[in-house]
Motif scaffolding. Structure first.
Motif, short mmCIF file in Angstrom:
data_model
loop_
_atom_site.label_atom_id
_atom_site.label_comp_id
_atom_site.label_asym_id
_atom_site.label_seq_id
_atom_site.Cartn_x
_atom_site.Cartn_y
_atom_site.Cartn_z
N VAL A 1 -39.65 -19.38 -11.15
CA VAL A 1 -38.88 -20.50 -11.68
C VAL A 1 -39.63 -21.78 -11.35
O VAL A 1 -39.93 -22.06 -10.18
CB VAL A 1 -37.45 -20.55 -11.09
CG1 VAL A 1 -36.69 -21.76 -11.66
CG2 VAL A 1 -36.70 -19.26 -11.38
N VAL A 2 -39.96 -22.53 -12.39
CA VAL A 2 -40.68 -23.80 -12.24
C VAL A 2 -39.65 -24.91 -12.13
O VAL A 2 -38.74 -25.03 -12.96
CB VAL A 2 -41.60 -24.04 -13.45
CG1 VAL A 2 -42.33 -25.37 -13.31
CG2 VAL A 2 -42.59 -22.89 -13.60
N LEU A 3 -39.77 -25.74 -11.09
CA LEU A 3 -38.84 -26.83 -10.83
C LEU A 3 -39.52 -28.15 -11.16
O LEU A 3 -40.55 -28.49 -10.58
CB LEU A 3 -38.39 -26.82 -9.37
CG LEU A 3 -37.79 -25.51 -8.85
CD1 LEU A 3 -37.43 -25.64 -7.38
CD2 LEU A 3 -36.57 -25.11 -9.67
N SER A 4 -38.94 -28.92 -12.08
CA SER A 4 -39.58 -30.15 -12.53
C SER A 4 -38.52 -31.20 -12.84
O SER A 4 -37.33 -30.97 -12.66
CB SER A 4 -40.46 -29.86 -13.76
OG SER A 4 -41.28 -30.96 -14.08
N GLY A 5 -38.98 -32.35 -13.30
CA GLY A 5 -38.06 -33.44 -13.64
C GLY A 5 -38.06 -34.52 -12.58
O GLY A 5 -38.35 -34.27 -11.41
N GLU A 6 -37.70 -35.74 -13.00
CA GLU A 6 -37.79 -36.89 -12.11
C GLU A 6 -36.77 -36.86 -10.98
O GLU A 6 -36.88 -37.64 -10.01
CB GLU A 6 -37.65 -38.19 -12.91
CG GLU A 6 -36.33 -38.38 -13.62
CD GLU A 6 -36.26 -37.70 -14.98
OE1 GLU A 6 -35.36 -38.06 -15.77
OE2 GLU A 6 -37.08 -36.81 -15.27
#
Length: 379
Positions: free
Chosen positions: A317-322
């Motif tokens: 699971v890739v975790l991203s976002g500001e």
């Protein structure tokens, strides 16, 4: 520009370019085996790509063979340049990239308004900041909302748009190939081709920011049905006793994980309106209210990560976002929650943290136009 858009239309040639782009440097033997081609056919297909400068022989050790040593093939990254633009309700954030989606320049322009012509003007100004149009091979736009065929923006709540032919309008103004895609789908494409998902057949992407986003890749294909742009994961229930979101759903992911939600929860207890980053900093230094809010959010994020992994059976699971700095500050709560909600005999779940800035979203837009040109689905 011409070498990309004039790429041989045959499926084998496009498959070859994609494999080298994603997996290169790669030997001709390995490449032929992956594509089910003879070495002779591979040589024939790769010659025009080598002649155009799109592919090149990699530096370093050559592959042993009879006669002249043969070096592995790789993409020539600087043979083409693209621009990706992330649209929000306030700005057009743009990056220039090479053919491997490496960022080589950045620009940001404020939107003077939400009228279509105002937004087009801001996009064109941001693109112009990064160099002349005649040096570009394509422009990608990512937007929070629902995007239909041909780059038609069917719904963009942050801009108040419905049924705006954004790709067509930009193509008319620039003469370039233009791809428009939902921002989370675009980010998922970038991770699949150039990021943490490169070489992975199955993985998921979760983003936290003004909203909560979810992308999925299964069997090396991005799962992007029409409803992908609705942000449905934003209303996944996480806390039955939690606050309500704008739609009235109690304890959904939008109500407990987003930047506005965490700021609102902190303010409700303390009466202070603080920036998100300050709340995370306070939590990291032991502030009781900030710590409680952030820990609860970390537990909820762990539940959401677990739900995605349990239901899709991916192990990355890739975790991203500001807003995903939450995962760093609340790492212990996040991982404890994942462990609690996962079967102890399930495969270990891998988490990949990506940078938390708008450049990642804009890079995703560039990745979409690169992908579609290489695959021949954009002209």
């Amino acid at each position: 520009m011409d070498a990309v858009t004039s790429l041989a239309p045959s499926s084998p040639a496009r498959a070859l370019a994609r494999e080298v782009l994603i997996r290169g440097p790669i030997s001709r033997g390995d490449l032929a085996a992956r594509l089910g081609l003879s070495v002779a056919s591979l040589t024939r297909l790769s010659k025009p790509l080598l002649d155009s400068g799109m592919l090149r022989e990699a530096d370093g050790a050559a592959v042993a063979s009879i006669g002249r040593p043969i070096r592995p093939l790789e993409i020539s990254p600087d043979s083409h340049r693209f621009v990706g633009v992330k649209l929000t309700g306030d700005t057009a954030a743009a990056v220039a990239t090479n053919l491997k989606s490496d960022v080589v320049g950045a620009s940001e322009r404020a939107l003077p308004g939400h009228d279509v012509q105002d937004v087009l003007g801001a996009i064109l100004d941001a693109v112009a900041d990064l160099g002349p149009l005649d040096g570009l091979s394509g422009i990608g736009i990512s937007i929070g909302g629902k995007v239909g065929p041909g780059g038609m923006v069917l719904r963009a709540p942050f801009l108040g748009w419905r049924d705006v032919p954004l790709a067509e309008l930009l193509q008319q103004r620039t003469g370039l190939a233009v791809a428009v895609e939902n921002d989370v789908v675009a980010l998922t494409v970038a991770e699949q081709w150039f990021g943490a998902g490169r070489g992975e057949r199955n993985f998921a992407v979760l983003t936290v920011g003004a909203g909560v986003g979810y992308g999925l890749v299964i069997n090396d294909a991005v799962i992007a049905p029409p409803d992908a742009g609705l942000g449905l994961v934003g209303h996944y229930p996480l806390d039955p006793s939690g606050p309500r979101c704008m739609e009235g759903h109690r304890g959904c992911s939008s109500a407990v994980l987003t930047i506005p939600a965490i700021r609102s929860q902190f303010a409700a207890t303390t009466g202070e309106q603080l920036p998100y980053a300050e709340i995370l900093d306070l939590a990291a230094t032991g502030h009781p209210v900030a710590g409680a809010v952030v820990e609860a959010a970390g537990q909820s994020l762990g539940l959401l990560v677990s739900a995605v992994a349990n239901l899709t059976m991916v192990d990355l699971v890739v975790l991203s976002g500001e807003g995903m700095d939450l995962a760093d500050v609340a790492e212990t709560a996040l991982r404890d929650s994942i462990a609690y909600h996962r079967d102890p005999e399930a495969a270990p779940l891998r988490l990949s943290r990506q940078p938390s800035d708008f450049a990642q979203w804009a890079r995703g837009a560039a990745a979409v136009v690169i992908q579609r040109i290489i695959l021949g689905t954009l002209h």
